[in-house]
Write a protein that holds these residues in place. Structure first.
Motif, PDB file in Angstrom:
ATOM      1  N   ALA A 105     -68.620  -6.965  -6.699  1.00  0.00           N
ATOM      2  CA  ALA A 105     -69.951  -7.521  -6.452  1.00  0.00           C
ATOM      3  C   ALA A 105     -69.932  -8.426  -5.214  1.00  0.00           C
ATOM      4  O   ALA A 105     -70.871  -8.404  -4.414  1.00  0.00           O
ATOM      5  CB  ALA A 105     -70.442  -8.301  -7.675  1.00  0.00           C
ATOM      6  N   LEU A 106     -68.866  -9.212  -5.050  1.00  0.00           N
ATOM      7  CA  LEU A 106     -68.754 -10.057  -3.866  1.00  0.00           C
ATOM      8  C   LEU A 106     -68.751  -9.216  -2.589  1.00  0.00           C
ATOM      9  O   LEU A 106     -69.281  -9.627  -1.568  1.00  0.00           O
ATOM     10  CB  LEU A 106     -67.484 -10.911  -3.922  1.00  0.00           C
ATOM     11  N   GLU A 113     -72.705 -15.542   2.730  1.00  0.00           N
ATOM     12  CA  GLU A 113     -73.026 -15.774   1.320  1.00  0.00           C
ATOM     13  C   GLU A 113     -71.757 -15.678   0.485  1.00  0.00           C
ATOM     14  O   GLU A 113     -71.542 -16.493  -0.423  1.00  0.00           O
ATOM     15  CB  GLU A 113     -74.067 -14.765   0.838  1.00  0.00           C
ATOM     16  N   ARG A 114     -70.921 -14.712   0.786  1.00  0.00           N
ATOM     17  CA  ARG A 114     -69.658 -14.534   0.063  1.00  0.00           C
ATOM     18  C   ARG A 114     -68.797 -15.783   0.207  1.00  0.00           C
ATOM     19  O   ARG A 114     -68.218 -16.269  -0.767  1.00  0.00           O
ATOM     20  CB  ARG A 114     -68.913 -13.318   0.616  1.00  0.00           C
ATOM     21  N   LYS A 142     -77.179 -24.156   1.017  1.00  0.00           N
ATOM     22  CA  LYS A 142     -77.993 -24.055  -0.200  1.00  0.00           C
ATOM     23  C   LYS A 142     -78.688 -22.697  -0.272  1.00  0.00           C
ATOM     24  O   LYS A 142     -78.737 -22.069  -1.337  1.00  0.00           O
ATOM     25  CB  LYS A 142     -79.032 -25.175  -0.242  1.00  0.00           C
ATOM     26  N   LYS A 143     -79.214 -22.222   0.856  1.00  0.00           N
ATOM     27  CA  LYS A 143     -79.874 -20.918   0.892  1.00  0.00           C
ATOM     28  C   LYS A 143     -78.884 -19.794   0.637  1.00  0.00           C
ATOM     29  O   LYS A 143     -79.178 -18.847  -0.099  1.00  0.00           O
ATOM     30  CB  LYS A 143     -80.564 -20.703   2.243  1.00  0.00           C
ATOM     31  N   GLN A 144     -77.693 -19.896   1.241  1.00  0.00           N
ATOM     32  CA  GLN A 144     -76.666 -18.878   1.028  1.00  0.00           C
ATOM     33  C   GLN A 144     -76.248 -18.829  -0.432  1.00  0.00           C
ATOM     34  O   GLN A 144     -76.069 -17.743  -1.001  1.00  0.00           O
ATOM     35  CB  GLN A 144     -75.467 -19.141   1.937  1.00  0.00           C
ATOM     36  N   LEU A 145     -76.094 -19.993  -1.047  1.00  0.00           N
ATOM     37  CA  LEU A 145     -75.729 -20.039  -2.468  1.00  0.00           C
ATOM     38  C   LEU A 145     -76.825 -19.425  -3.333  1.00  0.00           C
ATOM     39  O   LEU A 145     -76.546 -18.644  -4.242  1.00  0.00           O
ATOM     40  CB  LEU A 145     -75.447 -21.476  -2.908  1.00  0.00           C
ATOM     41  N   SER A 146     -78.060 -19.765  -3.049  1.00  0.00           N
ATOM     42  CA  SER A 146     -79.178 -19.247  -3.828  1.00  0.00           C
ATOM     43  C   SER A 146     -79.281 -17.727  -3.692  1.00  0.00           C
ATOM     44  O   SER A 146     -79.388 -17.006  -4.691  1.00  0.00           O
ATOM     45  CB  SER A 146     -80.477 -19.909  -3.376  1.00  0.00           C
ATOM     46  N   ARG A 147     -79.242 -17.257  -2.461  1.00  0.00           N
ATOM     47  CA  ARG A 147     -79.319 -15.810  -2.236  1.00  0.00           C
ATOM     48  C   ARG A 147     -78.129 -15.086  -2.853  1.00  0.00           C
ATOM     49  O   ARG A 147     -78.277 -14.035  -3.470  1.00  0.00           O
ATOM     50  CB  ARG A 147     -79.381 -15.510  -0.741  1.00  0.00           C
TER      51      ARG A 147
END
Length: 158
Positions: A105-106, A113-114, A142-147
């Motif tokens: 999945a990663l 994001e990974r 924060k956006k990368q974590l959320s996405r």
């Protein structure tokens, strides 16, 4: 930093570094080991510039992260877990690893994001530390974590 001090730091952080890179490389142990070796050589060559102001681990992870970004083969994203499963055969992946589905999945996530997901959830860094390692803003992290979370939930059917 003396050679002995550097070696002591590396011995303490080596396992965490390999785990970080293994997750970034989606379970491809050979790639993770190659990147770890490259990162350690780069760290050793630049250890004279290391200021003992911050955490050695953060400094080392920043070098490893940049080494990962420069390693184009590990950046290839896939659309689905099935496509990732096809690309990663038992010879390339650590098939004994209990979180193989997470690795797959990663692999579907873009590298930024990974990296954020890996640093936050697998290595315990906070948003400010991740921003420093990845040289991005805290809002971007924060956006990368959320996405990344949203995409992983969808891919893993959580």
């Amino acid at each position: 930093m003396t050679r002995e001090v550097f070696i002591a730091h590396v011995e303490r952080e080596q396992e965490a570094l390999r785990g970080f890179l293994l997750a970034l490389c989606c379970g491809k142990k050979d790639d993770a080991d190659d990147l770890a070796q490259d990162a350690l050589v780069k760290a050793y060559l630049s250890c004279a510039g290391y200021q003992d102001k911050g955490k050695f681990r953060s400094w080392l992870f920043k070098i490893a992260y940049n080494t990962f970004l420069n390693h184009k083969a590990s950046l290839r994203c896939t659309e689905s877990i099935d496509e990732a499963r096809t690309l990663i055969s038992g010879t390339n992946a650590d098939s004994e690893f209990e979180h193989q589905d997470l690795y797959l999945a990663l692999r579907t996530l873009p590298p930024k994001e990974r990296s954020s997901i890996t640093l936050f959830y697998l290595n315990g860094y906070n948003i400010k530390e991740i921003a420093a390692i990845t040289e991005t803003s805290e809002d971007a992290v924060k956006k990368q974590l959320s996405r990344g979370r949203d995409k992983l939930k969808e891919k893993l059917k959580l």
